[in-house]
Every structure is written in structure tokens, then in C-alpha cells.
Design an enzyme around this catalytic site. Structure first.
Site, PDB file in Angstrom:
ATOM      1  NE  ARG A 185     -94.176 -21.328 -63.661  1.00  0.00           N
ATOM      2  CZ  ARG A 185     -94.484 -21.135 -64.943  1.00  0.00           C
ATOM      3  NH1 ARG A 185     -95.488 -20.329 -65.268  1.00  0.00           N
ATOM      4  NH2 ARG A 185     -93.792 -21.746 -65.883  1.00  0.00           N
ATOM      5  CB  CYS A 243     -91.077 -17.353 -69.899  1.00  0.00           C
ATOM      6  SG  CYS A 243     -91.531 -17.958 -71.533  1.00  0.00           S
TER       7      CYS A 243
END
Length: 285
Positions: A185, A243
Site C-alpha cells: 500500500r 497510516c
């Protein structure tokens, strides 16, 4: 009954079991799961939790209203109201855990610290370790009412970063921005689990996947964590953790804190905000 003091910001299940009857102990179950899992932390808490644990719902109750970003930090008034309703007092000693081991509980740890709760620790290994030790759990049919506490939140704004703060930090050699998302990611190799977000990462951010903080389900030792952290932040004056939605950022923030580093902040909006279509810079590997 005995008045309790924390030995560290991380405690084990044996220590918690030994002190369950302490009069000033408050245990929070802060279990939360990604929406795609179909799991509900509150339902699972009702089915089984550490005796006396209260459910810390940072996704639906202890969060900012009127925003499309998930589980954002609320203001002091909301935090005070919700934590008093959970029976938190100014002199409470808090232990937080979750059902995954240590996934979402650091989010509650950070929220409590950022709102002025001085005595809060995480349970190493969480409910998984509690089960493995053979300790009992309890269930409830509904959420009970607790005696109203006297805790009053005082926000420590230096622990909470916004997009402007992060943008400035990316160009500041004295700051380090750590991204807790998995490597695919971060690099932009895979899509984000939430629709509508761009792939990639902030230019200058460093990938530190939260899963790297653990071994056999427990947080790595302080010496092991220092080996990981030292090349990244030893000479930096500030560390900002980010995050996907501000949950696992708190995992790496706790690890940084646990091995002795100071001047930490969480980017509350994280990729749910930064990754939206717009002018905030995004790069891929």
C-alpha cells in the site's frame, strides 16, 4: 482492594490478572476491525471480555461528529462526557487491550494520552494472550451503566498533527514521518481498502509496517525496537506517525514511545484524508 500503580506503559497478562481487584483500575477493550471483515468489536466484547473490561468505542461514540473521516479525535467536551460515562476518574489507572493482540488498542492509548490521562498502559498480546494463559472471560447481554467518573480531558495539541503540520514536516530534516501501512500500500502497488483514495505515499515519508513491531504476537523487546528505530529517528526532533485511518499509526507510535523516544504526534486524518483527490502530494515507487 489495593491502590494500583503501573510498572510500565506495557504490562503482561500475568500482571493484569494479579491486579484485577485493584480499586482504581479501569480496563478498556478497544477492539475495532476493518469494515471489510464484517466483525463488530462491541458485539464481540459482549460475548467475551476480560472481567470488568469496559468497551472503548472510538469508532462510533468517542469520536468527532460531522466528519466523513473515520474515528477522528473528538473535542474535549465529547471526550470528557464519554469517558466519565465509562467511569474514568482522574486517579484511574488504565489498561487497554484489543481482541487481535495489539492492533486497535494503541489508538485508545494515544487518545487517552492526548487528552491528559497520565496513567495508561497497553496489555501485551491483548485478549489473545489472555486466552493463551488460560485466564477467564465474562460476557454481558447489554452495555451496563457505570458510576460516573470525574475525569476531565485536557487536550495535548502537540500530540495531534494535521495535514499542514505533516506537509511542513516532510520538508524538515529535523522531522520524520513514519507510515505504518503494509509495504504494497505504501508503494502504491495495491489499491487502498477504502474506495476513492489515491495509491502511494507522502514524498519523504518512511515505511514502517506496524506488523514489524511484533514477534509471536507480542511487542518486540525495547532493545529490538531501538535497533529498528535508531536509524530512522535517533537524530530527529519530531516523529509523526500516519497510516490508513489513524489506527495502526498508533501501534508504531507506541513502539517508538516504549523504547524511549519523545516528541511524538499522530496524523489523525492519515491516508483517509491525505489520499483523497486533491493537491496534497502523493508519490509511488
Amino acid at each position: 482492594m489495593t491502590t494500583l500503580q503501573l510498572p510500565d506503559s506495557l504490562v503482561g497478562v500475568d500482571w493484569l490478572k494479579q491486579h484485577l481487584d485493584s480499586e482504581n483500575l479501569v480496563i478498556f477493550d478497544a477492539s475495532w476491525h476493518m469494515p471489510a471483515t464484517g466483525r463488530d468489536g462491541l458485539v464481540e466484547w459482549q460475548q467475551a471480555h476480560i472481567p470488568g473490561a469496559r468497551f472503548f468505542d472510538f469508532d462510533r461514540k468517542i469520536c468527532a461528529p460531522d466528519t466523513e473521516l473515520p474515528h477522528m479525535m473528538p473535542d474535549e467536551a465529547i471526550f470528557t462526557r464519554e469517558l466519565q460515562a465509562l467511569g474514568l476518574n482522574q486517579d484511574s489507572v488504565v489498561v487497554v487491550y484489543d481482541s487481535m493482540g495489539m492492533f486497535s488498542s494503541p489508538r485508545a492509548w494515544w487518545m487517552l494520552c492526548a487528552m491528559g490521562c497520565e496513567n495508561v498502559a497497553l496489555l501485551d498480546g491483548g485478549l489473545v494472550a489472555w486466552y493463551e494463559a488460560g485466564y477467564p472471560v465474562e460476557s454481558v447481554s447489554s452495555v451496563p451503566e457505570y458510576r460516573t467518573g470525574d475525569f476531565v480531558a485536557t487536550k495535548k495539541r502537540e500530540l495531534i498533527a494535521d495535514a499542514a503540520t505533516v506537509l511542513a514536516a516532510l520538508d524538515d530534516d529535523s522531522s520524520c514521518v513514519l507510515d505504518a501501512r503494509p509495504a504494497p500500500r505504501f508503494s502504491g502497488e495495491t489499491e487502498e481498502p477504502r474506495p476513492g483514495l489515491r495509491r502511494g505515499h507522502m514524498p519523504g515519508a518512511v515505511n514502517l509496517p506496524f506488523a514489524d513491531m511484533f514477534e509471536h504476537g507480542l511487542l518486540k523487546s525495547k532493545s529490538e525496537l531501538r535497533v529498528i528505530m535508531a536509524p530512522l529517528i535517533a537524530d530527529r526532533q519530531q516523529t509523526i506517525c500516519t497510516c490508513g485511518s489513524g489506527v495502526t499509526a498508533c501501534v508504531i507510535a507506541f513502539a517508538v514511545h516504549h523504547c524511549g523516544y519523545q516528541n511524538l504526534a499522530i496524523y489523525d486524518g492519515s491516508w483517509c484524508e491525505w489520499g483523497l483527490p486533491g493537491e496534497l502530494p502523493v508519490v509511488t515507487d
